[in-house]
Motif scaffolding. Structure first.
Motif, PDB file in Angstrom:
ATOM      1  N   CYS A 164       5.783 -16.359  36.071  1.00 46.80           N
ATOM      2  CA  CYS A 164       7.113 -15.954  36.548  1.00 46.80           C
ATOM      3  C   CYS A 164       7.944 -15.385  35.393  1.00 46.80           C
ATOM      4  O   CYS A 164       7.935 -15.925  34.291  1.00 46.80           O
ATOM      5  N   CYS A 167      13.002 -13.227  37.487  1.00 45.27           N
ATOM      6  CA  CYS A 167      13.782 -12.046  37.883  1.00 45.27           C
ATOM      7  C   CYS A 167      14.763 -12.377  39.009  1.00 45.27           C
ATOM      8  O   CYS A 167      15.634 -11.583  39.326  1.00 45.27           O
ATOM      9  N   TYR A 168      14.607 -13.508  39.663  1.00 45.76           N
ATOM     10  CA  TYR A 168      15.472 -14.001  40.753  1.00 45.76           C
ATOM     11  C   TYR A 168      15.286 -13.277  42.088  1.00 45.76           C
ATOM     12  O   TYR A 168      15.993 -13.570  43.039  1.00 45.76           O
ATOM     13  N   CYS A 170      12.967 -13.397  44.361  1.00 44.60           N
ATOM     14  CA  CYS A 170      12.520 -14.241  45.480  1.00 44.60           C
ATOM     15  C   CYS A 170      13.645 -15.134  45.982  1.00 44.60           C
ATOM     16  O   CYS A 170      13.737 -15.418  47.177  1.00 44.60           O
ATOM     17  N   CYS A 214       8.053 -10.049  44.484  1.00 44.55           N
ATOM     18  CA  CYS A 214       7.713 -10.604  43.159  1.00 44.55           C
ATOM     19  C   CYS A 214       7.008  -9.513  42.336  1.00 44.55           C
ATOM     20  O   CYS A 214       5.978  -8.994  42.749  1.00 44.55           O
TER      21      CYS A 214
END
Ligand code: SF4
Ligand code: FES
Length: 387
Positions: A164, A167-168, A170, A214
Motif C-alpha cells: 500500500c 493514496c487514500y 479506497c 488501487c
C-alpha cells in the motif's frame, strides 16, 4: 444574453491551451494528453477530495501568471494547483521535476516489496510503470522494511498492506460509494495502515470498486488471485442488464479462451473508471464476482487499451470467440484421430475450470498428477484413443 466565460491560457511544456478557471494543472495537462501529463498515484478525478498525498504529480511553475510572472519557489502538486491566466508550467522539460519525481519514486519504493513476479497487479500497476520510468536499479535504504500482521478483509478482496502507498483512494470509494464503510487508515506516520475497524469484513455491494482504484497491488481480487497473468488474458467490453440501479452494468471481461477470469469496471486512458452520460461507471459486486460466465454477458468487442501497458503488447486486433466444436475448427471435416491434449500436456486438469474455482489455483490444477493421468480412462498414456 449570457456573458461569454473568460478562459485562462496556460502553457505546459511549451504547449498552450485555454481552460476554464478552476481547472487544475493536471487536468489541463490531461486535456493536452501524452507525455505532457504528469503521473498521478493518488488523484482520481471521480473521487472528491482525492489528490495531494503522493507527490508524483509535482511540476515546476516557471511563471505564476500574466499579471505576476514570478516563478513559484517550490515544485507544486499539479493535481491540487489550479491554473492562472498566463501560467507557464514545466513537466517533462524540467530537470528539477524529473529529479524530484525520481526521489518520490524512491520514497514510494522504500517499503514497497519488489514482488511483481507474484503480484496480481503486475502489468497494470502504476507504481511498476513509474519504477521503470523513474526508478533506480538499486536501493539506498538499509533498514528493515515495514511489515504488518496479515488481515482478512472479507471473501472478495485481498489486502497486502506492505504494497500500500497510502493514496487514500479506497477509503474515498468506501465513503462516497458505499453506505457501510468499515475500513480506513489507522495510526499515524510510519505506522499508518489500511485496516478494517475491529477486523470487520468488507461486505457491501460496491466494495469491489476499491480494487479498481488501487494503483498498486495492495487490494486485489480474491476470485482472480494467482489464476492468470493479466497479459495472457484477452480483455473484451461487455454489458448486462444489472438490476442494481447504482451499477452501470458495463464491464471489461478478462478472458482466456471462453473462460471469464476476471470482471472489472471499464477504465479510461488514465486508468480511471470510465463515465457514461456524466455518471461514473462503477459496478456492483454481483457483476464483478458472481457473473463469471460468457453467457451472463453481451460481448461488445475488444477493449481499447490506449495507455502504454504490457497488456497492450500482445493486443488482438479482431475479436474471434473460440469455436464450440471441433468440426467448426476443421471447417466441417470430422477428425479421424483425436488426441486429448489435456491428458499429455500436463497443462491443466480438464475437469477443472480455473476461472470457477473459489481459491487460488494450485500446482495440482496444472500438473499431470497421478490421479489426473489415471482419470484419462479412455486413452493410453499418450492420450491416444484405445484400440
Ligand atoms: S490499499 Fe490501495 S487504494 Fe487503498 S490507500 Fe493503499 S494503495 Fe491506496
Ligand atoms: S496525484 Fe497529485 S499528489 Fe498524488
Amino acid at each position: 444574453m449570457a456573458e461569454e466565460k473568460k478562459l485562462f491560457k496556460v502553457t505546459i511544456d511549451n504547449i498552450a491551451i485555454d481552460v476554464e478557471p478552476g481547472t487544475t494543472i493536471l487536468n489541463a495537462a490531461r486535456m493536452i494528453g501524452g507525455d505532457v501529463t504528469p503521473p498521478a498515484m493518488c488523484y482520481y478525478s471521480k473521487l472528491d477530495g482525492s489528490g495531494g498525498k503522493c507527490r508524483t504529480c509535482l511540476v515546476e511553475i516557471a511563471q505564476g501568471s500574466e499579471k505576476d510572472p514570478r516563478p513559484m519557489p517550490k515544485l507544486m502538486a499539479s493535481c491540487r494547483t489550479t491554473v492562472m491566466d498566463g501560467m507557464v508550467v514545466k513537466n517533462m522539460t524540467s530537470e528539477k521535476v524529473m529529479d524530484a519525481r525520481n526521489g518520490v519514486v524512491e520514497f514510494l519504493l522504500i517499503n514497497h516489496p519488489l514482488d511483481c513476479p507474484i503480484c496480481d497487479q503486475a502489468g497494470e500497476c502504476h507504481l511498476q510503470d513509474l519504477g521503470y520510468e523513474h526508478g533506480k536499479e538499486g536501493t539506498r535504504y538499509e533498514f528493515k522494511r515495514r511489515t504488518f500482521e496479515l488481515e482478512d478483509i472479507g471473501p472478495y478482496i485481498q489486502l497486502h498492506m506492505t504494497r500500500c502507498i497510502l493514496c487514500y483512494r479506497c477509503t474515498y470509494v468506501a465513503d462516497q460509494l458505499t453506505d457501510k464503510r468499515v475500513h480506513g487508515i489507522l495510526d499515524r506516520g510510519d505506522h499508518s495502515e489500511i485496516s478494517t475497524y475491529i477486523s470487520k469484513a468488507i461486505d457491501n455491494d460496491f466494495s469491489g470498486n476499491m480494487i479498481d482504484v488501487c494503483p498498486v497491488g495492495a487490494l486485489t481480487d480474491k476470485t482472480f488471485r494467482f489464476k492468470n497473468r493479466v497479459w495472457f488474458t484477452k480483455p473484451v467490453d461487455a454489458h448486462r442488464n444489472c438490476e442494481n440501479p447504482k451499477c452501470c452494468g458495463k464491464v471489461t471481461l478478462w478472458l482466456r479462451g471462453d473462460e471469464v477470469y476476471r470482471v472489472t469496471a471499464r477504465k479510461d486512458q488514465w486508468g480511471e473508471v470510465q463515465s457514461y452520460g456524466g455518471k461514473v461507471g462503477w459496478i456492483c459486486n454481483t457483476c464483478r464476482f458472481d457473473k463469471k460466465k460468457t453467457v451472463d454477458w453481451t460481448i461488445e468487442g475488444l477493449t481499447t487499451i490506449s495507455r502504454h501497458s504490457v497488456i497492450g503488447a500482445n493486443k488482438y486486433t479482431t475479436l474471434e470467440m473460440p469455436n464450440d466444436t471441433i468440426k467448426k475448427v476443421l471447417h466441417g471435416r470430422a477428425p479421424k484421430l483425436l488426441m486429448n491434449i489435456h491428458n499429455v500436456s500436463g497443462v491443466n486438469n480438464p475437469n477443472i475450470h480455473l476461472s470457477e474455482i473459489d481459491r487460488p489455483s494450485h500446482m495440482e490444477d496444472f500438473e499431470k498428477s497421478g490421479e489426473f493421468v489415471k482419470g484419462a480412462g479412455e486413452s493410453t498414456q499418450w492420450g491416444l484413443p484405445k484400440e
